[in-house]
Structure formats: structure tokens, C-alpha cells
Scaffold this motif. Structure first.
Motif, short mmCIF file in Angstrom:
data_model
loop_
_atom_site.label_atom_id
_atom_site.label_comp_id
_atom_site.label_asym_id
_atom_site.label_seq_id
_atom_site.Cartn_x
_atom_site.Cartn_y
_atom_site.Cartn_z
N ARG A 101 -32.40 -1.98 3.88
CA ARG A 101 -31.88 -0.77 4.54
C ARG A 101 -32.60 -0.56 5.86
NH1 ARG A 101 -28.90 2.59 0.68
NH2 ARG A 101 -28.27 1.02 -0.81
N SER A 102 -31.95 0.22 6.74
CA SER A 102 -32.54 0.64 8.01
C SER A 102 -32.53 2.16 8.06
CB SER A 102 -31.76 0.08 9.20
OG SER A 102 -31.85 -1.32 9.24
N PHE A 103 -33.60 2.74 8.62
CA PHE A 103 -33.74 4.19 8.69
C PHE A 103 -34.09 4.60 10.11
CE2 PHE A 103 -34.80 2.76 4.46
CZ PHE A 103 -34.06 3.60 3.66
N ALA A 104 -33.33 5.54 10.67
CA ALA A 104 -33.60 6.05 12.02
C ALA A 104 -34.92 6.81 12.02
CB ALA A 104 -32.46 6.97 12.47
N PHE A 120 -35.26 2.24 14.72
CA PHE A 120 -35.07 2.20 13.28
C PHE A 120 -36.18 1.38 12.64
CE2 PHE A 120 -31.03 3.47 14.78
CZ PHE A 120 -30.33 4.04 13.74
N VAL A 121 -36.62 1.81 11.47
CA VAL A 121 -37.53 1.00 10.66
C VAL A 121 -36.65 0.36 9.59
CG1 VAL A 121 -38.18 2.97 9.18
CG2 VAL A 121 -39.66 0.97 9.31
N SER A 122 -36.81 -0.94 9.38
CA SER A 122 -35.98 -1.68 8.44
C SER A 122 -36.83 -2.40 7.41
CB SER A 122 -35.12 -2.70 9.19
OG SER A 122 -34.28 -2.07 10.12
N GLY A 123 -36.26 -2.60 6.24
CA GLY A 123 -36.96 -3.32 5.20
C GLY A 123 -36.24 -3.22 3.88
N ILE A 165 -39.91 1.90 1.13
CA ILE A 165 -39.45 0.60 1.61
C ILE A 165 -40.63 -0.32 1.89
CG2 ILE A 165 -37.34 1.54 2.61
CD1 ILE A 165 -38.58 1.07 5.38
N GLU A 166 -40.33 -1.61 1.80
CA GLU A 166 -41.26 -2.66 2.22
C GLU A 166 -40.81 -3.05 3.63
OE1 GLU A 166 -41.90 -7.20 0.95
OE2 GLU A 166 -42.04 -5.74 -0.69
N VAL A 167 -41.55 -2.59 4.63
CA VAL A 167 -41.16 -2.74 6.03
C VAL A 167 -41.21 -4.20 6.48
CG1 VAL A 167 -41.73 -2.11 8.41
CG2 VAL A 167 -42.01 -0.44 6.58
N ASP A 168 -40.15 -4.62 7.17
CA ASP A 168 -40.18 -5.95 7.78
C ASP A 168 -39.93 -5.92 9.28
OD1 ASP A 168 -37.35 -5.94 8.14
OD2 ASP A 168 -37.06 -6.85 6.19
N SER A 169 -39.44 -4.78 9.81
CA SER A 169 -39.24 -4.71 11.26
C SER A 169 -39.06 -3.28 11.74
CB SER A 169 -38.03 -5.55 11.69
OG SER A 169 -36.85 -4.99 11.18
N ILE A 170 -39.33 -3.08 13.01
CA ILE A 170 -39.00 -1.85 13.72
C ILE A 170 -38.22 -2.31 14.94
CG2 ILE A 170 -39.88 0.15 14.96
CD1 ILE A 170 -42.37 -0.03 13.18
N GLU A 171 -36.99 -1.79 15.08
CA GLU A 171 -36.12 -2.31 16.13
C GLU A 171 -35.26 -1.21 16.74
OE1 GLU A 171 -34.69 -5.24 13.53
OE2 GLU A 171 -33.53 -3.85 12.35
#
Length: 76
Positions: free
Chosen positions: A51-54, A39-42, A19-25
Motif C-alpha cells: 500500500r501507499s499512504f499520502a 507518499f510512504v509505501s510498503g 507498514i514495513e516501509v520500502d520507499s518514500i516517493e
């Protein structure tokens, strides 16, 4: 920043993800069989969708302590 990792989904299936990360939330109500957590999202480079990944479901190699995801998960 692009990252690559092995991911264990809510069905118990493991797959390599890029993934190309755009946020951690923090998600309070993530749905889809997941518990609240970080979750890391991108943009998923293989599935051409966001997508978001726990973080708790990312499978880390035991020998790779320089991995960016490992460093994110060990921050306190």
C-alpha cells in the motif's frame, strides 16, 4: 523498517495502520481521490498487501515529536 500511524483516507475515515516501509516517493498522479504529493509505501502488515499512504493524510500525535513519520514530514 516498520512504522505505525493513524491515517485519514480519502473518505474521511481514520484507522491505525502498520507498514514495513520500502520507499518514500512523489506521486504526480496518485488517483483514488488523492492529490499529487509525497507518499510512504510498503507492505501493510494488517492487510497483507502493498500500500501507499499520502504523508499529508498521516495523523500525528501532537506530543510525539520523536515519531519517525513526524521527522520525515518536517525535513526541509
Amino acid at each position: 523498517m516498520n512504522i505505525e500511524f493513524m491515517y485519514l483516507n480519502h473518505r474521511g475515515e481514520t484507522a491505525k495502520r502498520r507498514i514495513e516501509v520500502d520507499s518514500i516517493e512523489f506521486h504526480r498522479n496518485p488517483g483514488f481521490g488523492y492529490q499529487p504529493g509525497w507518499f510512504v509505501s510498503g507492505f501493510d502488515l494488517d492487510r497483507n498487501n502493498r500500500r501507499s499512504f499520502a504523508l499529508s493524510r498521516i495523523v500525528l500525535p501532537e506530543h510525539d515529536t520523536n515519531n519517525v513519520v513526524f521527522r520525515l514530514m518536517t525535513l526541509k
